[in-house]
Write a protein that holds these residues in place. Structure first.
Motif, PDB file in Angstrom:
ATOM      1  N   THR A   1      -8.929   9.367 -32.584  1.00 19.64           N
ATOM      2  CA  THR A   1     -10.186   8.649 -32.786  1.00 19.64           C
ATOM      3  C   THR A   1     -10.002   7.143 -32.632  1.00 19.64           C
ATOM      4  O   THR A   1      -8.904   6.607 -32.820  1.00 19.64           O
ATOM      5  N   GLY A   2     -11.105   6.460 -32.307  1.00 21.67           N
ATOM      6  CA  GLY A   2     -11.067   5.016 -32.129  1.00 21.67           C
ATOM      7  C   GLY A   2     -10.878   4.279 -33.437  1.00 21.67           C
ATOM      8  O   GLY A   2      -9.955   3.473 -33.590  1.00 21.67           O
TER       9      GLY A   2
ATOM     10  N   ALA B   1      -7.455   5.604 -36.523  1.00 22.22           N
ATOM     11  CA  ALA B   1      -6.823   6.435 -35.506  1.00 22.22           C
ATOM     12  C   ALA B   1      -6.116   7.646 -36.104  1.00 22.22           C
ATOM     13  O   ALA B   1      -5.252   7.523 -36.982  1.00 22.22           O
TER      14      ALA B   1
ATOM     15  N   PRO C   1      -8.584   1.246 -21.960  1.00 25.84           N
ATOM     16  CA  PRO C   1      -8.866   0.426 -23.142  1.00 25.84           C
ATOM     17  C   PRO C   1      -8.702  -1.053 -22.815  1.00 25.84           C
ATOM     18  O   PRO C   1      -7.711  -1.443 -22.171  1.00 25.84           O
TER      19      PRO C   1
ATOM     20  N   SER D   1      -4.400   5.339 -22.743  1.00 29.38           N
ATOM     21  CA  SER D   1      -4.215   4.809 -24.093  1.00 29.38           C
ATOM     22  C   SER D   1      -2.787   4.914 -24.577  1.00 29.38           C
ATOM     23  O   SER D   1      -2.471   4.453 -25.677  1.00 29.38           O
TER      24      SER D   1
END
Length: 317
Positions: A259-260, A263, A7, A39
Protein backbone atom coordinates in the motif's frame (compact mmCIF):
# COMPACT_ATOMS: atom_id res chain seq x y z
CA UNK A 1 1.73 3.53 -26.28
CA UNK A 2 1.20 3.87 -22.53
CA UNK A 3 4.24 3.72 -20.28
CA UNK A 4 4.57 1.96 -16.97
CA UNK A 5 3.82 4.04 -13.88
CA UNK A 6 6.94 5.21 -12.10
CA UNK A 7 6.84 6.55 -8.53
CA UNK A 8 7.93 10.20 -8.70
CA UNK A 9 10.65 9.71 -6.07
CA UNK A 10 11.86 6.37 -7.37
CA UNK A 11 12.06 2.96 -5.74
CA UNK A 12 10.88 2.49 -2.17
CA UNK A 13 12.49 -0.91 -1.46
CA UNK A 14 15.59 -2.85 -2.43
CA UNK A 15 15.15 -6.49 -3.48
CA UNK A 16 17.50 -9.44 -3.80
CA UNK A 17 15.79 -12.28 -5.66
CA UNK A 18 16.95 -15.85 -4.92
CA UNK A 19 15.20 -18.67 -6.76
CA UNK A 20 15.69 -22.03 -8.48
CA UNK A 21 15.33 -20.55 -11.94
CA UNK A 22 16.34 -23.84 -13.59
CA UNK A 23 13.44 -25.64 -11.89
CA UNK A 24 9.73 -24.91 -11.81
CA UNK A 25 9.20 -22.01 -14.27
CA UNK A 26 6.97 -20.09 -11.86
CA UNK A 27 10.20 -18.44 -10.72
CA UNK A 28 10.74 -17.01 -14.20
CA UNK A 29 7.33 -15.34 -14.02
CA UNK A 30 8.26 -13.91 -10.61
CA UNK A 31 11.56 -12.58 -11.93
CA UNK A 32 10.02 -10.90 -14.99
CA UNK A 33 7.33 -9.35 -12.78
CA UNK A 34 9.85 -8.03 -10.27
CA UNK A 35 12.09 -6.69 -13.03
CA UNK A 36 9.14 -4.73 -14.46
CA UNK A 37 8.10 -3.32 -11.06
CA UNK A 38 9.27 0.27 -10.76
CA UNK A 39 8.75 0.57 -7.00
CA UNK A 40 11.62 -1.82 -6.25
CA UNK A 41 15.33 -1.53 -6.88
CA UNK A 42 16.26 -5.04 -8.01
CA UNK A 43 19.82 -5.24 -6.73
CA UNK A 44 20.93 -8.77 -7.60
CA UNK A 45 19.44 -12.05 -8.76
CA UNK A 46 20.68 -15.38 -7.42
CA UNK A 47 20.23 -18.67 -9.22
CA UNK A 48 20.02 -21.23 -6.44
CA UNK A 49 20.31 -25.01 -6.50
CA UNK A 50 17.65 -27.68 -6.52
CA UNK A 51 17.49 -30.70 -4.22
CA UNK A 52 19.97 -33.47 -4.91
CA UNK A 53 18.49 -35.88 -7.49
CA UNK A 54 15.65 -33.48 -8.39
CA UNK A 55 14.32 -34.52 -11.82
CA UNK A 56 14.54 -30.88 -12.98
CA UNK A 57 18.33 -31.08 -12.48
CA UNK A 58 19.54 -33.53 -15.10
CA UNK A 59 22.97 -31.88 -15.38
CA UNK A 60 23.79 -31.49 -11.69
CA UNK A 61 24.32 -27.76 -12.25
CA UNK A 62 20.99 -26.25 -11.28
CA UNK A 63 22.41 -23.05 -9.76
CA UNK A 64 24.51 -22.33 -12.82
CA UNK A 65 21.69 -23.22 -15.19
CA UNK A 66 19.31 -21.15 -13.11
CA UNK A 67 21.57 -18.13 -13.35
CA UNK A 68 21.63 -18.54 -17.14
CA UNK A 69 17.83 -18.81 -17.25
CA UNK A 70 17.52 -15.68 -15.13
CA UNK A 71 19.85 -13.74 -17.42
CA UNK A 72 17.70 -14.71 -20.40
CA UNK A 73 14.54 -13.36 -18.74
CA UNK A 74 16.28 -10.14 -17.73
CA UNK A 75 17.54 -9.71 -21.28
CA UNK A 76 14.01 -10.13 -22.67
CA UNK A 77 12.61 -7.45 -20.33
CA UNK A 78 15.59 -5.17 -21.10
CA UNK A 79 17.02 -5.35 -17.59
CA UNK A 80 20.52 -6.56 -18.38
CA UNK A 81 21.67 -3.95 -15.85
CA UNK A 82 20.76 -6.33 -13.02
CA UNK A 83 23.58 -8.60 -11.89
CA UNK A 84 23.02 -12.37 -11.76
CA UNK A 85 25.05 -14.74 -9.59
CA UNK A 86 24.99 -18.52 -9.30
CA UNK A 87 24.71 -19.78 -5.74
CA UNK A 88 26.12 -22.93 -4.21
CA UNK A 89 25.29 -26.19 -5.95
CA UNK A 90 24.96 -28.03 -2.62
CA UNK A 91 22.96 -27.63 0.61
CA UNK A 92 24.44 -27.01 4.03
CA UNK A 93 26.10 -29.94 5.74
CA UNK A 94 26.12 -28.49 9.27
CA UNK A 95 23.94 -25.82 10.92
CA UNK A 96 27.01 -23.86 11.99
CA UNK A 97 28.96 -23.91 8.72
CA UNK A 98 28.01 -21.73 5.73
CA UNK A 99 28.32 -22.71 2.10
CA UNK A 100 30.52 -19.82 1.09
CA UNK A 101 29.64 -18.46 -2.34
CA UNK A 102 29.61 -15.20 -4.24
CA UNK A 103 25.82 -15.22 -3.81
CA UNK A 104 25.95 -15.45 -0.01
CA UNK A 105 28.60 -12.74 0.08
CA UNK A 106 26.41 -10.55 -2.14
CA UNK A 107 23.57 -10.80 0.39
CA UNK A 108 25.95 -9.78 3.17
CA UNK A 109 27.34 -6.87 1.16
CA UNK A 110 23.91 -5.49 0.25
CA UNK A 111 22.55 -5.89 3.76
CA UNK A 112 25.51 -4.14 5.35
CA UNK A 113 25.45 -1.07 3.09
CA UNK A 114 25.43 2.25 4.91
CA UNK A 115 24.81 4.53 1.91
CA UNK A 116 21.06 3.92 1.61
CA UNK A 117 18.00 3.92 3.86
CA UNK A 118 15.82 1.88 1.50
CA UNK A 119 14.53 -1.25 3.29
CA UNK A 120 15.94 -4.51 1.92
CA UNK A 121 13.86 -7.58 1.13
CA UNK A 122 15.53 -10.88 0.29
CA UNK A 123 12.85 -12.84 -1.56
CA UNK A 124 13.31 -16.58 -1.85
CA UNK A 125 11.35 -18.97 -4.04
CA UNK A 126 13.30 -22.15 -3.40
CA UNK A 127 15.76 -23.30 -0.74
CA UNK A 128 17.36 -21.12 1.92
CA UNK A 129 21.01 -22.07 1.42
CA UNK A 130 22.29 -18.63 0.47
CA UNK A 131 20.38 -16.72 3.14
CA UNK A 132 21.38 -19.17 5.87
CA UNK A 133 25.00 -19.02 4.70
CA UNK A 134 24.95 -15.22 4.64
CA UNK A 135 23.62 -15.18 8.21
CA UNK A 136 26.29 -17.65 9.37
CA UNK A 137 28.96 -15.49 7.71
CA UNK A 138 27.61 -12.23 9.19
CA UNK A 139 24.87 -12.54 11.84
CA UNK A 140 24.40 -8.73 11.84
CA UNK A 141 22.40 -8.99 8.61
CA UNK A 142 19.44 -10.14 10.74
CA UNK A 143 18.86 -6.52 11.75
CA UNK A 144 19.15 -5.19 8.20
CA UNK A 145 16.74 -7.15 5.98
CA UNK A 146 13.41 -8.93 5.81
CA UNK A 147 13.23 -12.40 4.27
CA UNK A 148 10.15 -13.41 2.29
CA UNK A 149 10.07 -17.16 1.66
CA UNK A 150 7.85 -19.36 -0.48
CA UNK A 151 8.05 -22.68 1.28
CA UNK A 152 7.43 -24.89 4.25
CA UNK A 153 4.47 -27.10 5.10
CA UNK A 154 1.09 -26.03 6.38
CA UNK A 155 0.78 -24.81 9.96
CA UNK A 156 -1.71 -27.18 11.57
CA UNK A 157 -1.92 -24.80 14.53
CA UNK A 158 -3.50 -22.27 12.15
CA UNK A 159 -6.01 -24.77 10.82
CA UNK A 160 -4.25 -25.53 7.54
CA UNK A 161 -4.17 -29.09 6.21
CA UNK A 162 -1.76 -30.67 3.75
CA UNK A 163 -3.08 -31.49 0.26
CA UNK A 164 -3.73 -35.10 -0.74
CA UNK A 165 -0.57 -37.06 -1.52
CA UNK A 166 1.66 -34.23 -0.25
CA UNK A 167 5.41 -34.77 -0.31
CA UNK A 168 6.76 -35.96 3.07
CA UNK A 169 8.92 -32.82 3.23
CA UNK A 170 7.61 -29.70 1.47
CA UNK A 171 9.40 -29.16 -1.87
CA UNK A 172 11.36 -25.97 -1.13
CA UNK A 173 12.24 -26.99 2.40
CA UNK A 174 13.52 -30.30 1.05
CA UNK A 175 16.06 -28.43 -1.09
CA UNK A 176 18.02 -27.62 2.07
CA UNK A 177 16.44 -28.76 5.32
CA UNK A 178 19.39 -27.63 7.44
CA UNK A 179 19.26 -24.12 5.95
CA UNK A 180 15.56 -24.01 6.84
CA UNK A 181 16.42 -24.93 10.41
CA UNK A 182 19.07 -22.21 10.56
CA UNK A 183 16.74 -19.48 9.29
CA UNK A 184 13.85 -20.52 11.54
CA UNK A 185 16.17 -20.55 14.56
CA UNK A 186 17.58 -17.12 13.64
CA UNK A 187 16.22 -13.65 14.47
CA UNK A 188 15.98 -12.73 10.76
CA UNK A 189 12.55 -11.07 10.20
CA UNK A 190 10.64 -13.69 8.22
CA UNK A 191 7.46 -13.59 6.14
CA UNK A 192 6.46 -17.10 5.10
CA UNK A 193 4.14 -18.22 2.32
CA UNK A 194 3.66 -21.92 3.14
CA UNK A 195 2.35 -24.59 0.80
CA UNK A 196 -1.35 -24.04 1.48
CA UNK A 197 -0.93 -20.34 0.58
CA UNK A 198 1.28 -20.59 -2.50
CA UNK A 199 -1.09 -23.23 -3.90
CA UNK A 200 -3.75 -20.49 -4.04
CA UNK A 201 -1.92 -18.79 -6.91
CA UNK A 202 -3.69 -20.65 -9.68
CA UNK A 203 -3.57 -19.17 -13.18
CA UNK A 204 -5.71 -20.34 -16.07
CA UNK A 205 -3.73 -21.55 -19.08
CA UNK A 206 -6.44 -20.06 -21.31
CA UNK A 207 -5.95 -16.69 -19.62
CA UNK A 208 -2.20 -17.00 -20.06
CA UNK A 209 -2.67 -17.71 -23.78
CA UNK A 210 -4.54 -14.42 -24.13
CA UNK A 211 -2.62 -12.23 -21.68
CA UNK A 212 0.96 -13.50 -21.54
CA UNK A 213 1.78 -15.38 -24.74
CA UNK A 214 1.16 -12.39 -27.12
CA UNK A 215 3.33 -10.01 -25.06
CA UNK A 216 6.42 -9.93 -27.20
CA UNK A 217 9.44 -12.18 -26.85
CA UNK A 218 9.18 -12.27 -23.07
CA UNK A 219 5.53 -13.34 -23.13
CA UNK A 220 6.19 -16.06 -25.68
CA UNK A 221 9.16 -17.27 -23.67
CA UNK A 222 7.30 -17.38 -20.36
CA UNK A 223 4.29 -19.15 -21.84
CA UNK A 224 6.43 -21.74 -23.61
CA UNK A 225 8.07 -22.73 -20.32
CA UNK A 226 4.65 -23.79 -19.02
CA UNK A 227 3.80 -25.66 -22.22
CA UNK A 228 7.09 -27.53 -21.87
CA UNK A 229 6.30 -28.49 -18.27
CA UNK A 230 2.82 -29.72 -19.16
CA UNK A 231 4.29 -31.85 -21.95
CA UNK A 232 7.13 -33.18 -19.80
CA UNK A 233 4.89 -34.36 -16.98
CA UNK A 234 2.41 -35.78 -19.49
CA UNK A 235 5.20 -37.99 -20.82
CA UNK A 236 5.39 -39.43 -17.30
CA UNK A 237 1.66 -40.08 -17.13
CA UNK A 238 0.56 -36.99 -15.18
CA UNK A 239 -2.31 -34.84 -16.46
CA UNK A 240 -1.96 -31.30 -15.08
CA UNK A 241 -5.26 -30.09 -16.49
CA UNK A 242 -5.69 -26.51 -17.68
CA UNK A 243 -4.10 -24.46 -14.90
CA UNK A 244 -0.69 -23.69 -13.47
CA UNK A 245 0.24 -22.55 -9.98
CA UNK A 246 2.41 -19.41 -10.18
CA UNK A 247 3.46 -20.07 -6.63
CA UNK A 248 6.49 -17.78 -6.55
CA UNK A 249 4.59 -14.67 -7.60
CA UNK A 250 3.60 -13.75 -4.01
CA UNK A 251 7.20 -12.55 -3.70
CA UNK A 252 6.13 -9.64 -5.93
CA UNK A 253 2.74 -9.18 -4.28
CA UNK A 254 4.26 -8.83 -0.81
CA UNK A 255 7.00 -6.38 -1.83
CA UNK A 256 6.32 -4.33 -4.95
CA UNK A 257 2.55 -4.18 -4.43
CA UNK A 258 2.39 -2.81 -0.90
CA UNK A 259 0.00 0.00 0.00
CA UNK A 260 0.98 3.63 -0.54
CA UNK A 261 0.21 4.89 2.95
CA UNK A 262 1.45 2.80 5.89
CA UNK A 263 3.33 0.54 3.50
CA UNK A 264 2.37 -3.11 3.96
CA UNK A 265 0.90 -5.99 1.91
CA UNK A 266 -2.49 -5.00 3.32
CA UNK A 267 -4.64 -6.91 0.82
CA UNK A 268 -3.29 -10.30 1.95
CA UNK A 269 -3.96 -11.90 5.33
CA UNK A 270 -1.39 -13.25 7.74
CA UNK A 271 -1.04 -14.60 11.26
CA UNK A 272 1.85 -13.50 13.47
CA UNK A 273 2.96 -16.52 15.48
CA UNK A 274 6.04 -17.71 17.39
CA UNK A 275 8.42 -19.26 14.91
CA UNK A 276 8.43 -23.04 15.29
CA UNK A 277 11.54 -25.13 14.99
CA UNK A 278 11.91 -27.47 12.03
CA UNK A 279 12.54 -31.10 12.91
CA UNK A 280 14.68 -33.62 11.09
CA UNK A 281 11.53 -34.92 9.38
CA UNK A 282 10.67 -31.47 8.00
CA UNK A 283 7.73 -31.00 10.37
CA UNK A 284 7.27 -28.06 12.73
CA UNK A 285 8.07 -28.41 16.41
CA UNK A 286 6.44 -26.06 18.90
CA UNK A 287 8.67 -23.23 20.09
CA UNK A 288 6.61 -20.74 22.14
CA UNK A 289 9.68 -18.54 22.66
CA UNK A 290 10.58 -18.40 18.97
CA UNK A 291 10.99 -15.14 17.11
CA UNK A 292 7.74 -14.10 15.38
CA UNK A 293 7.01 -15.13 11.81
CA UNK A 294 4.32 -13.75 9.52
CA UNK A 295 2.51 -16.74 8.05
CA UNK A 296 0.57 -15.59 4.99
CA UNK A 297 -2.73 -16.95 3.71
CA UNK A 298 -5.61 -15.45 1.77
CA UNK A 299 -3.29 -13.92 -0.83
CA UNK A 300 -4.61 -11.20 -3.15
CA UNK A 301 -4.20 -13.33 -6.26
CA UNK A 302 -6.34 -10.97 -8.36
CA UNK A 303 -4.04 -8.00 -7.74
CA UNK A 304 -0.96 -10.15 -8.26
CA UNK A 305 -2.00 -11.62 -11.61
CA UNK A 306 -3.66 -8.49 -13.00
CA UNK A 307 -0.54 -6.47 -12.22
CA UNK A 308 1.63 -9.05 -13.99
CA UNK A 309 -0.58 -8.99 -17.08
CA UNK A 310 -0.70 -5.18 -17.12
CA UNK A 311 3.05 -4.77 -16.79
CA UNK A 312 3.73 -7.24 -19.57
CA UNK A 313 1.29 -5.35 -21.82
CA UNK A 314 2.82 -1.97 -20.97
CA UNK A 315 6.33 -3.30 -21.56
CA UNK A 316 5.59 -4.77 -24.98
CA UNK A 317 2.90 -2.47 -26.40
Amino acid sequence: MSEAFRPPVGARFRVISDNDYAGDPDGLYQLAHHALSTSVDLRVVIGSHLAVDDPFDASGCSAGNGAAAARRVLELVERADVGVIAGSELPLEEPTEPRRSAAAEAIVAEAMRTDTDLPLYVVLGAGLTELASAYLIEPAIADRLTAVWIGGPEHASLGAAAPPNAMPVEYNLNIDLIAGQVVFDSPIPLWQVPRNAYRECVASMSDLILRVKPRGAIGAHLFQTLVDIHETVASHGLNMGETYVLGDSPLVLLTALQTGFEADPASSAYDLVPRPRIGENGAYESNPDGHPVRVYSGLDVRLMLEDLYAKLELATG
